[in-house]
Design an enzyme around this catalytic site. Structure first.
Site, PDB file in Angstrom:
ATOM      1  CB  SER A  27      -0.855   0.082   1.273  1.00 54.39           C
ATOM      2  OG  SER A  27      -1.716  -0.987   1.365  1.00 54.39           O
ATOM      3  CG  HIS A  58      -2.439  -2.489  -3.556  1.00 56.76           C
ATOM      4  ND1 HIS A  58      -1.573  -3.520  -3.298  1.00 56.76           N
ATOM      5  CD2 HIS A  58      -2.686  -1.905  -2.370  1.00 56.76           C
ATOM      6  CE1 HIS A  58      -1.312  -3.556  -2.011  1.00 56.76           C
ATOM      7  NE2 HIS A  58      -1.987  -2.593  -1.421  1.00 56.76           N
ATOM      8  CG  HIS A  80      -4.549  -7.184   0.720  1.00 61.28           C
ATOM      9  ND1 HIS A  80      -4.563  -6.350  -0.368  1.00 61.28           N
ATOM     10  CD2 HIS A  80      -3.487  -6.827   1.482  1.00 61.28           C
ATOM     11  CE1 HIS A  80      -3.537  -5.502  -0.266  1.00 61.28           C
ATOM     12  NE2 HIS A  80      -2.875  -5.771   0.837  1.00 61.28           N
ATOM     13  CE1 TYR A  82      -7.884  -5.039   1.916  1.00 58.51           C
ATOM     14  CE2 TYR A  82      -6.043  -5.645   3.323  1.00 58.51           C
ATOM     15  CZ  TYR A  82      -6.582  -4.859   2.311  1.00 58.51           C
ATOM     16  OH  TYR A  82      -5.818  -3.907   1.699  1.00 58.51           O
ATOM     17  CD  GLU A  83      -7.708  -6.831  -2.389  1.00 58.82           C
ATOM     18  OE1 GLU A  83      -8.029  -6.196  -3.403  1.00 58.82           O
ATOM     19  OE2 GLU A  83      -6.589  -7.359  -2.240  1.00 58.82           O
ATOM     20  CB  ALA A 110       1.419  -0.278   4.874  1.00 64.16           C
ATOM     21  CG  MET A 208      -4.539  -5.834   7.667  1.00 70.12           C
ATOM     22  SD  MET A 208      -5.840  -4.689   7.158  1.00 70.12           S
ATOM     23  CE  MET A 208      -5.950  -3.631   8.602  1.00 70.12           C
ATOM     24  CB  SER A 209      -0.371  -8.206   3.108  1.00 72.06           C
ATOM     25  OG  SER A 209       0.797  -7.471   3.456  1.00 72.06           O
ATOM     26  CG  ASN A 232      -0.593   2.775  11.543  1.00 73.90           C
ATOM     27  OD1 ASN A 232      -0.445   2.304  10.407  1.00 73.90           O
ATOM     28  ND2 ASN A 232      -1.058   2.059  12.551  1.00 73.90           N
ATOM     29  CG  HIS A 244      -6.627   3.222   3.785  1.00 75.72           C
ATOM     30  ND1 HIS A 244      -5.585   2.309   3.856  1.00 75.72           N
ATOM     31  CD2 HIS A 244      -6.912   3.328   2.467  1.00 75.72           C
ATOM     32  CE1 HIS A 244      -5.264   1.902   2.650  1.00 75.72           C
ATOM     33  NE2 HIS A 244      -6.049   2.508   1.784  1.00 75.72           N
TER      34      HIS A 244
HETATM   35  N1  HPA Z   1      -2.703  -2.682  11.476  1.00 75.98           N
HETATM   36  C1  HPA Z   1      -2.799  -3.574  10.466  1.00 75.98           C
HETATM   37  N2  HPA Z   1      -2.387  -3.321   9.231  1.00 75.98           N
HETATM   38  C2  HPA Z   1      -1.821  -2.137   9.006  1.00 75.98           C
HETATM   39  C3  HPA Z   1      -1.683  -1.163   9.998  1.00 75.98           C
HETATM   40  C4  HPA Z   1      -2.145  -1.458  11.307  1.00 75.98           C
HETATM   41  O1  HPA Z   1      -2.054  -0.661  12.249  1.00 75.98           O
HETATM   42  N3  HPA Z   1      -1.091  -0.095   9.422  1.00 75.98           N
HETATM   43  C5  HPA Z   1      -0.877  -0.411   8.127  1.00 75.98           C
HETATM   44  N4  HPA Z   1      -1.328  -1.650   7.859  1.00 75.98           N
END
Ligand code: HPA
Length: 269
Positions: A27, A58, A80, A82-83, A110, A208-209, A232, A244
């Protein structure tokens, strides 16, 4: 013919370049293809078995060409879970890369920093991961085709590549953290309690990947390097919500550093 072979044949028909190294960009880190002398640009929607990414940031393109003189493939965008993709679908591009002759694969993602010694914008070399998903991409598909069933994960992130990356970081004056990546399904960010749990389990960052991709890549014998960009601080560390937008903005800010590092690193691998 297998799905992997069909996708590989399609890619090889589009270019005479035979990449040995591949990079999967996460990302907001997608424009790293700027560091490449591009020979072929292929839309994921044209590659048999690939999907169109729905995650913002992406590109959904495969670039084949040279980075610092080294034949390379860049996968700008990933699939992903999550998709709605299965773990096997998320891992599919790793098998295709192995089939076209790639030996080494670099994953970027990320992530939220769980380790409070880390700062937003830091890069972390992934030393190991924790699969918090309870699923694996090799539960059934590909098992007999490309690798053994009981894959050794004790050095999933190739120590020699980690060493080279650390050396490149030192020489370039780029601070590289080292740590454990924990994968949650998402797409919701974690709760503070989940982050405390992840920290207790030994995670330094969460995302998440990457985990299903790495399992698939190990399964088909690729050497692996992984970088997480701390976009973050993870949930509950700061008294503010995670967005996001923040993830994408930090990714953009760090992209230059990441790009310089990869440009130097790729020919050394
Ligand atoms: N959690 C999960 N996935 C992420 C985060 C997070 O804080 N930041 C970027 N991808």
């Amino acid at each position: 013919m297998s799905k992997v072979q069909t996708a590989a044949d399609f890619i090889l028909s589009k270019t005479a370049v035979r990449p040995e190294v591949a990079m999967v960009l996460g990302s907001g880190l997608g424009s790293l293809s700027d560091i490449m002398d591009i020979d072929a640009e292929i839309s994921y929607s044209d590659i048999p078995g690939f999907f169109k990414p729905t995650a913002y940031g992406h590109a959904g393109k495969l670039f084949v060409g040279h980075v610092s003189g080294r034949a390379c493939a860049i996968l700008s965008g990933r699939f992903h879970m999550y998709e709605g993709h299965t773990a096997a679908q998320a891992a599919f591009p790793a098998y295709v890369m192995a089939k076209i002759g790639v030996k080494k694969i670099i994953y970027t993602n990320a992530a939220g920093a769980v380790n409070t010694d880390f700062s937003v914008g830091d890069l972390m070399l992934i030393q190991d991961h924790i699969n918090l998903m309870g699923v694996s991409p090799i539960v059934n598909e590909y098992v007999d085709e490309l690798g053994v069933r009981f894959v050794d994960m004790s050095t999933a992130y190739t120590p020699a590549l980690l060493e080279k990356a650390q050396q490149a970081g030192r020489e370039m004056g780029i601070l590289l953290r080292k740590g454990v990546y924990g994968m949650f399904l998402g797409p919701q960010f974690e709760t503070p309690a989940e982050i405390r749990m992840a920290r207790l389990l030994g995670a330094d960052a969460v995302g998440m990947s990457t985990v299903p991709e790495v399992i698939g890549a190990r399964h088909c014998g690729l050497e692996i390097l992984g970088f997480s960009c701390m976009t973050n601080m993870a949930a509950g560390i700061l008294d503010q919500p995670i967005t996001h937008q923040e993830v994408l903005e930090t990714g953009k800010r760090v992209e230059d550093k990441m790009m310089k590092l990869l440009k130097t690193l790729v020919p050394l691998l």
